[in-house]
Design a protein around this motif. Structure first.
Motif, PDB file in Angstrom:
ATOM      1  N   TYR A   1       1.037  -1.103  -0.252  1.00  0.00           N
ATOM      2  CA  TYR A   1       0.144   0.233  -0.303  1.00  0.00           C
ATOM      3  C   TYR A   1       0.670   1.609   0.367  1.00  0.00           C
ATOM      4  O   TYR A   1       0.582   2.526  -0.877  1.00  0.00           O
ATOM      5  CB  TYR A   1      -1.056  -0.135   0.974  1.00  0.00           C
TER       6      TYR A   1
ATOM      7  N   ARG B   1      -8.305  -8.057  -5.054  1.00  0.00           N
ATOM      8  CA  ARG B   1      -8.537  -6.110  -5.726  1.00  0.00           C
ATOM      9  C   ARG B   1      -7.899  -5.889  -6.736  1.00  0.00           C
ATOM     10  O   ARG B   1      -7.577  -5.370  -7.890  1.00  0.00           O
ATOM     11  CB  ARG B   1      -8.569  -5.434  -4.825  1.00  0.00           C
TER      12      ARG B   1
ATOM     13  N   ALA C   1      -8.608  -7.658  -9.685  1.00  0.00           N
ATOM     14  CA  ALA C   1      -9.467  -6.521 -10.805  1.00  0.00           C
ATOM     15  C   ALA C   1      -9.468  -5.621 -10.816  1.00  0.00           C
ATOM     16  O   ALA C   1      -9.968  -4.661 -11.848  1.00  0.00           O
ATOM     17  CB  ALA C   1     -11.135  -6.606  -9.713  1.00  0.00           C
TER      18      ALA C   1
ATOM     19  N   LEU D   1      -7.720  -3.183  -9.565  1.00  0.00           N
ATOM     20  CA  LEU D   1      -7.685  -2.532  -8.627  1.00  0.00           C
ATOM     21  C   LEU D   1      -6.819  -1.477  -8.042  1.00  0.00           C
ATOM     22  O   LEU D   1      -7.451  -0.464  -7.584  1.00  0.00           O
ATOM     23  CB  LEU D   1      -9.539  -2.356  -7.367  1.00  0.00           C
ATOM     24  N   HIS D   2      -5.929  -1.987  -7.789  1.00  0.00           N
ATOM     25  CA  HIS D   2      -4.544  -1.754  -7.185  1.00  0.00           C
ATOM     26  C   HIS D   2      -3.281  -2.329  -8.066  1.00  0.00           C
ATOM     27  O   HIS D   2      -3.711  -2.619  -8.572  1.00  0.00           O
ATOM     28  CB  HIS D   2      -4.503  -2.906  -6.429  1.00  0.00           C
TER      29      HIS D   2
ATOM     30  N   SER E   1      -8.526  -0.795 -20.159  1.00  0.00           N
ATOM     31  CA  SER E   1      -9.442   0.652 -20.196  1.00  0.00           C
ATOM     32  C   SER E   1     -10.462  -0.511 -19.013  1.00  0.00           C
ATOM     33  O   SER E   1     -10.900  -1.469 -19.138  1.00  0.00           O
ATOM     34  CB  SER E   1     -10.701   0.749 -21.029  1.00  0.00           C
ATOM     35  N   ARG E   2     -11.294   0.469 -17.684  1.00  0.00           N
ATOM     36  CA  ARG E   2     -11.943  -0.226 -16.800  1.00  0.00           C
ATOM     37  C   ARG E   2     -13.316  -0.997 -17.519  1.00  0.00           C
ATOM     38  O   ARG E   2     -13.787  -1.738 -16.736  1.00  0.00           O
ATOM     39  CB  ARG E   2     -12.513   1.108 -16.228  1.00  0.00           C
ATOM     40  N   LYS E   3     -13.926  -0.824 -18.565  1.00  0.00           N
ATOM     41  CA  LYS E   3     -14.796  -0.896 -19.384  1.00  0.00           C
ATOM     42  C   LYS E   3     -14.274  -3.058 -19.510  1.00  0.00           C
ATOM     43  O   LYS E   3     -15.177  -3.641 -19.651  1.00  0.00           O
ATOM     44  CB  LYS E   3     -15.158  -0.153 -20.548  1.00  0.00           C
TER      45      LYS E   3
ATOM     46  N   ALA F   1     -14.236  -4.534 -17.101  1.00  0.00           N
ATOM     47  CA  ALA F   1     -15.450  -4.983 -16.266  1.00  0.00           C
ATOM     48  C   ALA F   1     -16.261  -6.237 -17.098  1.00  0.00           C
ATOM     49  O   ALA F   1     -16.827  -6.440 -17.212  1.00  0.00           O
ATOM     50  CB  ALA F   1     -16.494  -3.478 -15.833  1.00  0.00           C
TER      51      ALA F   1
ATOM     52  N   PHE G   1     -17.479  -8.390 -10.393  1.00  0.00           N
ATOM     53  CA  PHE G   1     -16.550  -8.168  -8.436  1.00  0.00           C
ATOM     54  C   PHE G   1     -17.885  -8.163  -7.960  1.00  0.00           C
ATOM     55  O   PHE G   1     -18.717  -6.898  -7.506  1.00  0.00           O
ATOM     56  CB  PHE G   1     -15.310  -7.222  -8.247  1.00  0.00           C
TER      57      PHE G   1
ATOM     58  N   PRO H   1     -18.608  -7.446  -3.885  1.00  0.00           N
ATOM     59  CA  PRO H   1     -17.881  -6.608  -2.817  1.00  0.00           C
ATOM     60  C   PRO H   1     -18.843  -7.572  -1.600  1.00  0.00           C
ATOM     61  O   PRO H   1     -19.697  -7.872  -1.436  1.00  0.00           O
ATOM     62  CB  PRO H   1     -17.810  -5.381  -2.434  1.00  0.00           C
TER      63      PRO H   1
ATOM     64  N   HIS I   1     -22.193  -3.770   1.914  1.00  0.00           N
ATOM     65  CA  HIS I   1     -21.646  -2.562   1.682  1.00  0.00           C
ATOM     66  C   HIS I   1     -22.997  -1.588   1.991  1.00  0.00           C
ATOM     67  O   HIS I   1     -24.183  -2.845   1.459  1.00  0.00           O
ATOM     68  CB  HIS I   1     -21.304  -2.163   0.031  1.00  0.00           C
TER      69      HIS I   1
ATOM     70  N   LEU J   1     -26.017  -8.294  -5.457  1.00  0.00           N
ATOM     71  CA  LEU J   1     -25.413  -8.359  -6.133  1.00  0.00           C
ATOM     72  C   LEU J   1     -24.875 -10.151  -6.818  1.00  0.00           C
ATOM     73  O   LEU J   1     -24.156  -9.162  -7.918  1.00  0.00           O
ATOM     74  CB  LEU J   1     -24.415  -8.302  -5.069  1.00  0.00           C
TER      75      LEU J   1
END
Lengths: 349, 258
Positions: free
Chosen positions: B14, B49, B52, B54-55, B73-75, B78, B83, B85, B88, B151
């Motif tokens: 991190y 993560r 995916a 994300l990190h 790309s994110r698209k 995805a 994912f 989670p 939440h 979800l």
């Protein structure tokens, strides 16, 4: 299976939606007419409609005095249009920020734009004292304040939307203190009252040319916000989840902050600081149409436009001397917000 | 079946200095469930993560179907990876169908909203999981079990090939845990590649082909579940004696002898 009835229930929801969308077109038109009729000088609704029709180039015949035309077109119209533009702009910005920061209590001023603009306007007043410079400085320092908050939040490298809100609070406090300094240095007989009146917010001195200046940037940014309204739904689940759903959260966040900042800085530069609108109206809209941004954004825009026309109408008609707009939006907005919270159907409790 | 996601020599920190774990290498196969086990705070969710995208890892590489994840790309990510989670609470109370249709975001344009056909796909996903009657219910007012299924429906509506589940059974009662795991198994049998983090070796033993074990900042083992989850490794992983018993039906269960 029960699926058939369920599907019809889903469609039923869509019909209900179209009923609202008609109202959202009708209400601003009604508000416009109300704003033009409502005032010290009596003007009939028919006269307003005829004058407007002629103004937009329709071939109409009818009789009205030139005073009516002056009052409607040159006194009230700029003011009512400004109220609609600013009310709609602040409201749609507030709605966007509440989703973006996942916090129903943020207003479009949360990143310090109002404090920055207040300082800029005060600086413009004591140095140049010309409307163009005051507006220009207000806009510039509004942008500078938000820019500083944004950069500060990047500097901390911490994730989450809380850090930029805190950065906005810090930057806001800093510009507040600079504003106090300028007030302290300002001539108390002449400049200081101007600064104080400016900070209270008013549409009394607005002219068509002011509107033309802010219409394009505000309009473009409002259209931009409307275009990404589905993505605002997704990002209200948080940046990380939005990313896994295919949204470039960082870019979206940046774009929305830029758009909201241009809208609010433009609005504040011509009207002074009009508080509470961008906080209260999105909640009212959420009560009416639900939290889905596809309906919430147009609803906030329309309701905000109506709301500020009505409040500004009260501001100019309640007494012989005009009451500054910002005072009324707060005195009406705060109890109204308290009532909204009590209703408990705000969609985020 | 084929490898759809690879993690090679992955290291993540991190702060850029002290790695959570380092040098993790594993593969995710289509039609299989991969369980990620490990004590609290070993970075199971962090690994998920990273998978995916994300990190950004400090070292090493994640590839999806041969493409480097940082180049996607994110698209695109995805479209390949859904994912789910951990629990939440959204700020605003959307209806369940609105939450599910958000799974379609990766398939629509930047300035577009979901179309009628996107709604059909979302409704289809809910029907598959038997929760279409929740469609108009406020998501924030659903129970933990219902929320998990909503979800999952969102992940199905996303129509991706890989499913990442971050502790899918946490916050669920015993019955809903079992239902969730059966559902996970069914989705993998239909060809999805599934990765789930879990605190329960039993869940790995009962429902996953492969298991990865993380502790002390490294991969302690990765491979076929039945081979990797033996008493010796489990005892070392959790720091107390653990027995693995085989039931009459052939299922394996773990018991801790603390």
């Amino acid at each position: 299976m029960a699926s058939h009835t369920n599907k019809s229930a889903i469609n039923g929801g869509r019909n209900n939606r179209s009923k609202w969308s008609i109202l959202l077109w009708v209400a601003p038109v009604a508000a416009l007419c109300l704003g033009l009729v409502w005032g010290r000088y009596p003007v009939k609704l028919t006269e307003v409609l005829l004058v407007l029709a002629k103004y937009v180039g329709l071939p109409v015949t009818g009789e009205w005095s030139s005073v009516v035309e002056t009052v409607v077109l040159h006194v009230r119209l700029p003011r009512v249009l400004a109220a609609m533009l600013i009310g709609g702009g602040l409201s749609i910005s507030g709605a966007a920020f509440q989703g973006l920061f996942r916090n129903p209590l943020v207003s479009p001023y949360v990143l310090g734009v109002a404090s920055g603009a207040g300082f800029g306007a005060a600086l413009g007043i004591i140095i140049w004292n010309q409307p163009v410079m005051i507006q220009g400085c207000a806009f510039l320092f509004g942008m500078v304040a938000v820019g500083s908050a944004w950069l500060m939040s990047k500097f901390y490298r911490a994730s989450g939307s809380m850090i930029i809100v805190l950065a906005g609070v810090i930057v806001g406090a800093f510009f507040q203190s600079l504003l106090s300094l300028v007030k302290y240095l300002a001539d108390p007989d002449d400049k200081l009252p101007m600064i104080v009146y400016w900070l209270m917010g008013s549409l009394s001195s607005i002219a068509m040319k002011d509107l033309y200046t802010v219409l394009l940037p505000m309009g473009l940014c409002m259209v931009g916000l409307l275009m990404v309204r589905w993505r605002l739904n997704v990002i209200s689940f948080g940046d990380e989840e939005a990313r896994t759903l295919g949204v470039e959260a960082g870019k979206l966040r940046f774009g929305v902050v830029i758009a909201v900042t241009i809208i609010t800085a433009s609005a504040v530069s011509v009207s002074g600081i009009v508080g509470w609108v961008g906080l209260v109206v999105p909640h009212l809209a959420r009560m009416l149409v639900g939290p889905d941004y596809r309906r919430l954004m147009p609803a906030s825009l329309a309701l905000g436009a109506c709301y500020l026309v009505v409040i500004d109408g009260i501001a100019r008609n309640i007494s012989a001397a005009e009451i500054p707009l910002g005072i009324l939006t707060a005195t009406v907005g705060a109890p109204f917000f308290a009532w909204l919270l009590g209703k408990g159907r705000t969609g985020w409790a | 079946m084929g490898v759809v996601l690879t993690v090679s020599n992955l290291t993540f920190a991190y702060d850029g200095v002290n790695p959570v774990w380092s040098d993790i290498t594993l593969e995710v196969h289509a039609g299989e469930v991969l369980s990620v086990l490990g004590p609290n705070g070993t970075g199971k969710s962090t690994l998920l993560r990273c998978m995916a995208g994300l990190h950004v890892p400090s070292n090493g590489q994640v590839t999806i179907e041969g493409n480097k994840i940082e180049k996607m790309s994110r698209k695109e990510i995805a479209q390949a990876i859904a994912f789910v989670p951990q629990m939440h609470t959204p700020v605003f109370s959307f209806t369940a169908i609105e939450v599910v249709v958000m799974g379609r975001t990766a398939h629509i344009g930047m300035f577009a909203s979901p179309s009628t056909s996107d709604y059909s796909i979302a409704e289809q996903a809910m029907e598959t999981l038997g929760i279409l009657d929740l469609a108009k219910k406020s998501y924030n007012e659903t129970s933990g079990g219902e929320r998990q299924l909503i979800l999952f429906a969102r992940a199905l509506a996303q129509e991706s090939r890989i499913l990442l589940l971050d502790e899918p059974t946490s916050h669920l009662d015993f019955g809903n845990q079992a239902r969730t795991l059966v559902l996970v198994r069914k989705l993998a049998d239909q060809g999805l590649a599934v990765v789930m983090t879990t605190h329960f070796p039993d869940h790995a033993l009962g429902f996953s082909e492969r298991t990865a074990l993380i502790a002390d900042g490294t991969l302690q083992g990765y491979g076929i579940t039945d081979e990797k989850l033996n008493p010796k490794i489990l005892s070392r992983l959790y720091g107390l004696p653990i027995e693995v018993c085989t039931l009459e039906a052939g299922d394996k269960v773990c018991i801790a002898r603390a």
